[in-house]
Design an enzyme around this catalytic site. Sequence first.
Site, mmCIF file in Angstrom:
data_model
loop_
_atom_site.group_PDB
_atom_site.id
_atom_site.type_symbol
_atom_site.label_atom_id
_atom_site.label_comp_id
_atom_site.label_asym_id
_atom_site.label_seq_id
_atom_site.Cartn_x
_atom_site.Cartn_y
_atom_site.Cartn_z
ATOM 1 C CB CYS A 2 31.748 13.015 3.864
ATOM 2 S SG CYS A 2 32.972 13.415 5.106
ATOM 3 N NE ARG A 27 24.514 13.304 2.810
ATOM 4 C CZ ARG A 27 24.433 12.457 3.819
ATOM 5 N NH1 ARG A 27 25.490 12.152 4.503
ATOM 6 N NH2 ARG A 27 23.297 11.897 4.131
ATOM 7 C CD1 TRP A 74 31.704 20.208 7.278
ATOM 8 C CD2 TRP A 74 31.914 18.669 8.896
ATOM 9 N NE1 TRP A 74 31.601 20.847 8.488
ATOM 10 C CE2 TRP A 74 31.730 19.940 9.499
ATOM 11 C CE3 TRP A 74 32.065 17.563 9.713
ATOM 12 C CZ2 TRP A 74 31.695 20.113 10.871
ATOM 13 C CZ3 TRP A 74 32.033 17.735 11.086
ATOM 14 C CH2 TRP A 74 31.847 19.004 11.653
ATOM 15 C CG ASN A 98 28.834 10.008 5.850
ATOM 16 O OD1 ASN A 98 29.115 10.833 6.711
ATOM 17 N ND2 ASN A 98 27.593 9.633 5.616
ATOM 18 N N GLY A 99 31.469 9.627 8.156
ATOM 19 C CA GLY A 99 31.292 9.254 9.559
ATOM 20 C C GLY A 99 32.610 9.303 10.305
ATOM 21 C CD GLU A 479 17.341 30.749 13.225
ATOM 22 O OE1 GLU A 479 17.987 29.982 13.950
ATOM 23 O OE2 GLU A 479 17.381 30.710 11.984
ATOM 24 C CE LYS A 483 20.206 31.126 9.698
ATOM 25 N NZ LYS A 483 19.489 30.123 10.434
ATOM 26 C CD GLU A 486 23.770 29.016 10.710
ATOM 27 O OE1 GLU A 486 23.699 27.789 10.630
ATOM 28 O OE2 GLU A 486 22.796 29.758 10.448
ATOM 29 C CG HIS A 502 21.115 38.131 35.654
ATOM 30 N ND1 HIS A 502 21.185 38.560 36.961
ATOM 31 C CD2 HIS A 502 19.801 38.157 35.321
ATOM 32 C CE1 HIS A 502 19.970 38.799 37.408
ATOM 33 N NE2 HIS A 502 19.106 38.577 36.428
ATOM 34 C CE LYS A 602 19.898 23.390 4.075
ATOM 35 N NZ LYS A 602 19.687 24.424 5.097
HETATM 36 C C1 G6P Z 1 23.437 22.202 10.560
HETATM 37 C C2 G6P Z 1 22.957 23.306 9.655
HETATM 38 C C3 G6P Z 1 21.903 24.137 10.366
HETATM 39 C C4 G6P Z 1 20.768 23.238 10.868
HETATM 40 C C5 G6P Z 1 21.298 22.126 11.760
HETATM 41 C C6 G6P Z 1 20.220 21.090 12.057
HETATM 42 O O1 G6P Z 1 24.184 22.738 11.592
HETATM 43 O O2 G6P Z 1 24.037 24.111 9.244
HETATM 44 O O3 G6P Z 1 21.375 25.097 9.475
HETATM 45 O O4 G6P Z 1 19.859 24.015 11.579
HETATM 46 O O5 G6P Z 1 22.356 21.429 11.096
HETATM 47 O O6 G6P Z 1 19.873 20.440 10.874
HETATM 48 P P1 G6P Z 1 18.506 19.726 10.589
HETATM 49 O O7 G6P Z 1 18.627 19.229 9.180
HETATM 50 O O8 G6P Z 1 18.408 18.590 11.573
HETATM 51 O O9 G6P Z 1 17.426 20.706 10.763
#
Ligand code: G6P
Length: 607
Positions: A2, A27, A74, A98-99, A479, A483, A486, A502, A602
């Site tokens: 948040c 956030r 969030w 937040n937290g 990765e 992507k 997500e 495996h 994010k």
């Molecule tokens: C979140 C984001 C990802 C990111 C990850 C790590 O899960 O959605 O896109 O890779 O956090 O974030 P950072 O800011 O530490 O790279």
Amino acid sequence: MCGIVGIVGREAVAQRLYDGLKRLEYRGYDSAGICTVQGGEFERRRAEGKLDNLARQLAAEALHGDVGIAHTRWATHGAPTVDNAHPHIAGPVALVHNGIIENFKPLRDELIADGRKFLSETDSEVVAHLVAREVENGKSPTEAVATVLPRLHGAFAIAFLFKDHPDQIIGARMGAPLTVGYGEGENYLGSDALALAPLTQKIAYLEEGDWAVVKRDSIQIYDRANKPVNREIVESGALATRIEKGNYRHFMQKEIFEQPIVVAQTLQSYVRPFEGKVALPDFDFDLSTVNRVTIVACGTSFYAGMVAKYWFEQFARVPVDIDVASEFRYRQPVLEPGGLALFISQSGETADTLAALRHAREEGQTIAVVVNVPTSSMAREADLLLPTHAGPEIGVASTKAFTCQLSVLAALAANLARAKGRLTEDEEREIVEHLREAPEAMNQALNHDEDIAGMAHLVAPARDVLYLGRGPDYPMALEGALKLKEISYIHAEGYAAGEMKHGPIALIDDLVPVIVLAPSGPLFEKTVSNMQEVRARGGKIILISDAKGLAEAGEGCVATIEMPEVHPLIAPLVYAVPVQLLAYHVAVAKGTDVDQPRNLAKSVTVE
Ligand code: G6P
């Protein structure tokens, strides 16, 4: 997680609080709300979902008042409903949080036994009641907050507003960031410097356990022992302008296309082309003493770290341990005193990575940080700061920050190799040349945008998708799968090509697209064998390779994407582009919210 903003203002605050939330949307965006205090009463607006819903409410019913707090959520405890949206009010106290309050259950039971009524399922409301109870028992806001804070376990940043003391906000932090901002005749509080950037550039970062009484003409900070303290006021340097999408449909698309420029920008700080040398920012540390590197990160940044492990070991022959941050913290890793621990993060605020960093420091490690947000906590706590210059990344799914991280890590690998005597001058010059070719090679990869858009229909209907790669293309497969998951919500897995037999091979049938990342080179033949195993079971292969690789193995694939032929050190930067574009176009075909996919944020500032 948040985002939090607070203003003790000279004039109406609702619009400015909303603008602050817009800058904190990274956030979380499950719900949002604002509360002001006016003539001895709270006024509050809250809305489920994205901030636009709150904007509509504010337009329909204006919110008055010069002092207020705001929140974008969030969800952790409780569904993303209006009742669970912050600010929460308990009698004379309103708060945003937040937290996570880890001991909220016993506290809640205690308060219920005391006759207090809860209106939400959140852990946050517990804190509002605890402080309200103290205030109702005659304590001043400062006394009430000072009494309650030591009872809270977990990580938090909180802002309190008091009905009967409309001239102040009290902020507190423990494990989650909080910043105070100094204005002209008004003062502020926010989760980060970015939220406050249009209001002020003069800020102070609260330290762990700090709390602050923010009034129009003063900010008094206390430490965890309730002793008044001064925290340095710094120029934040955070960008005050709003980032726009320009002609692009989504921020993610814009950020994918920005990569050649921002990678070139980043590399400028790490190579000296005329001298044919790689270079790091000045710091007092001798890389030749490094005998082991511990890499820690989360999400996409973790995959950048996995690529770096291949490079550090291959080029510098330095052993690397790598962990996701949430595991590293708790598995009691063995760290030799004097070792180098490397943390990678776009935001510099990810709670697990930050906690891992602090743990490594306690264990006597030198802390190197590859980070995109220069004002972030990790940037401030680094011994060796290795900035990426990707600029603000708005799309939740990381793209340009990732390739900028790879650029820095490639340069670091070369530096380490040189320091370890593993790189001749000629070899170093050659590496510099290859790094300089990266932006152009990425441009060539971007030229396939339309072809890749045309392939989206091969992947969009799938329930499962597999990504395969070997060597550094294995983390790239991970990765690619991340992507796709997500932003398109399709189940995808990245696998080391040789490991497929495996387990995941059991998933393969003619409904499962298999994306293979395989530049020509020593590992190519092996990957081609794995492709044959997929093909024999009816799997539909999309092969990403260079002209040589496609000539050898392209036949029989449902689609191929041709990459330029590049040095192994820059291949991951180039191969990132098609996997990003494929995920993007599949998400667009499915009509998902590309920039703000469901359930994600994010920056993840909770454990
Ligand atoms: C979140 C984001 C990802 C990111 C990850 C790590 O899960 O959605 O896109 O890779 O956090 O974030 P950072 O800011 O530490 O790279």
